[in-house]
Design an enzyme around this catalytic site. Structure first.
Site, PDB file in Angstrom:
ATOM      1  N   ASP A 139       5.731   1.328  -6.437  1.00 15.21           N
ATOM      2  CA  ASP A 139       5.401   1.933  -7.718  1.00 15.21           C
ATOM      3  C   ASP A 139       5.541   3.452  -7.602  1.00 15.21           C
ATOM      4  O   ASP A 139       5.193   4.010  -6.558  1.00 15.21           O
ATOM      5  CB  ASP A 139       3.937   1.590  -8.046  1.00 15.21           C
ATOM      6  CG  ASP A 139       3.635   1.544  -9.520  1.00 15.21           C
ATOM      7  OD1 ASP A 139       4.524   1.174 -10.294  1.00 15.21           O
ATOM      8  OD2 ASP A 139       2.498   1.873  -9.891  1.00 15.21           O
ATOM      9  N   TYR A 159       4.513   7.370  -7.940  1.00 15.42           N
ATOM     10  CA  TYR A 159       3.226   8.066  -7.991  1.00 15.42           C
ATOM     11  C   TYR A 159       2.844   8.296  -9.454  1.00 15.42           C
ATOM     12  O   TYR A 159       3.692   8.601 -10.288  1.00 15.42           O
ATOM     13  CB  TYR A 159       3.315   9.403  -7.262  1.00 15.42           C
ATOM     14  CG  TYR A 159       3.595   9.290  -5.784  1.00 15.42           C
ATOM     15  CD1 TYR A 159       2.734   8.599  -4.939  1.00 15.42           C
ATOM     16  CD2 TYR A 159       4.728   9.877  -5.219  1.00 15.42           C
ATOM     17  CE1 TYR A 159       2.987   8.502  -3.570  1.00 15.42           C
ATOM     18  CE2 TYR A 159       4.990   9.790  -3.848  1.00 15.42           C
ATOM     19  CZ  TYR A 159       4.116   9.094  -3.037  1.00 15.42           C
ATOM     20  OH  TYR A 159       4.366   8.995  -1.683  1.00 15.42           O
ATOM     21  N   PHE A 184       8.203   6.917  -2.064  1.00 13.25           N
ATOM     22  CA  PHE A 184       7.353   7.632  -1.101  1.00 13.25           C
ATOM     23  C   PHE A 184       7.517   9.148  -1.153  1.00 13.25           C
ATOM     24  O   PHE A 184       6.708   9.877  -0.589  1.00 13.25           O
ATOM     25  CB  PHE A 184       7.587   7.138   0.346  1.00 13.25           C
ATOM     26  CG  PHE A 184       7.165   5.724   0.582  1.00 13.25           C
ATOM     27  CD1 PHE A 184       5.823   5.384   0.709  1.00 13.25           C
ATOM     28  CD2 PHE A 184       8.119   4.704   0.661  1.00 13.25           C
ATOM     29  CE1 PHE A 184       5.430   4.074   0.917  1.00 13.25           C
ATOM     30  CE2 PHE A 184       7.736   3.389   0.872  1.00 13.25           C
ATOM     31  CZ  PHE A 184       6.385   3.076   0.999  1.00 13.25           C
ATOM     32  N   HIS A 203       2.182  -1.855   5.669  1.00 13.85           N
ATOM     33  CA  HIS A 203       2.375  -0.713   4.772  1.00 13.85           C
ATOM     34  C   HIS A 203       1.789   0.550   5.412  1.00 13.85           C
ATOM     35  O   HIS A 203       0.771   0.475   6.114  1.00 13.85           O
ATOM     36  CB  HIS A 203       1.689  -0.983   3.424  1.00 13.85           C
ATOM     37  CG  HIS A 203       2.119  -0.067   2.334  1.00 13.85           C
ATOM     38  ND1 HIS A 203       1.563   1.181   2.155  1.00 13.85           N
ATOM     39  CD2 HIS A 203       3.052  -0.208   1.368  1.00 13.85           C
ATOM     40  CE1 HIS A 203       2.149   1.772   1.125  1.00 13.85           C
ATOM     41  NE2 HIS A 203       3.051   0.953   0.624  1.00 13.85           N
TER      42      HIS A 203
END
Length: 230
Positions: free
Chosen positions: A66, A68, A79, A188
């Site tokens: 997703d 930010y 990221f 993760h």
């Protein structure tokens, strides 16, 4: 429909743009914007991952979930954050593993564009999000679109290294033909799970080993402008 996207991707994904799920995404975004909703990343950066890493140059895929959802953070690369924005916790942990794995100092920037320009597709499964509402666009059709992106890469290319971090990304393994491609899985990098298998995964050095064995240039993981061209 006419989608503003890098030419090689636009050609590769041409059949997808007329699918009902993609039209649903477009309609949903237009409707939300009409009601005054703030959506990240800005419109011109929604397909930034594709613009920075043309289809014929993809060597590595790092899959995020997703964008930010805070102001100024999302710029269309999984990221990654723009220059001047402090790295969020997951990205900070990525940098810690990078340092331990290949000895690169913790970067001063969280902008991963130099990776993208070397063939690292920084793909989020959902390409947009409403401000301050994580996963708010997870079910508007983006998942179907990005699943098709992964399938297209799997079918039309060979030798790509897919880095799947966390359960969500790991579930995408079924879309990848592992007789043609390489899949590296780990926990993760989130602070909640990084010590459960992300730290120590050595995915950066392992990725370069795989690329070199195929006769391809390794990725220079440094983000320091003084080292990025070395």
């Amino acid at each position: 429909m006419d989608v503003k996207m890098e030419a090689s991707w636009k050609e590769a994904l041409k059949p997808v743009f007329s699918k009902p799920f993609f039209l649903q995404v477009v309609t949903h975004l237009k409707t939300e914007r009409a009601t005054g909703a703030t959506i990240y990343p800005p419109g011109q950066l929604i397909f930034n991952a594709f613009d920075q890493t043309p289809f014929d140059q993809v060597k590595v895929v790092i899959l995020g979930q997703d964008p930010y959802h805070g102001p100024g953070q999302a710029h269309g690369l999984s990221f990654s954050v723009p220059d001047g924005v402090p790295p969020p916790p997951s990205l900070g942990n990525i940098f810690k593993e990078l340092q331990k794995d290949v000895g690169i100092p913790i970067p001063k920037t969280g902008n991963l564009t130099p990776w993208a320009k070397q063939g690292v597709l920084l793909l989020n499964a959902a390409l947009t999000v409403r401000a301050n509402e994580p996963a708010s666009h997870a079910k508007i059709g983006w998942m179907e679109f990005t699943d098709q992106v992964i399938r297209t890469l799997s079918e039309q290319k060979k030798g790509i290294v897919f880095l799947l971090w966390g359960r969500f990304a790991g579930d995408k393994q079924v879309l990848i033909d592992e007789t043609k491609h390489y899949v590296l899985k780990a926990a993760h990098p989130s602070p909640f799970s990084a010590d459960k298998g992300f730290f120590g995964c050595k995915h950066f050095s392992r990725t370069n080993d795989i690329l070199v064995k195929q006769g391809l240039d390794p990725i220079n993981w440094s983000l320091d402008s003084t080292n990025a061209a070395s």
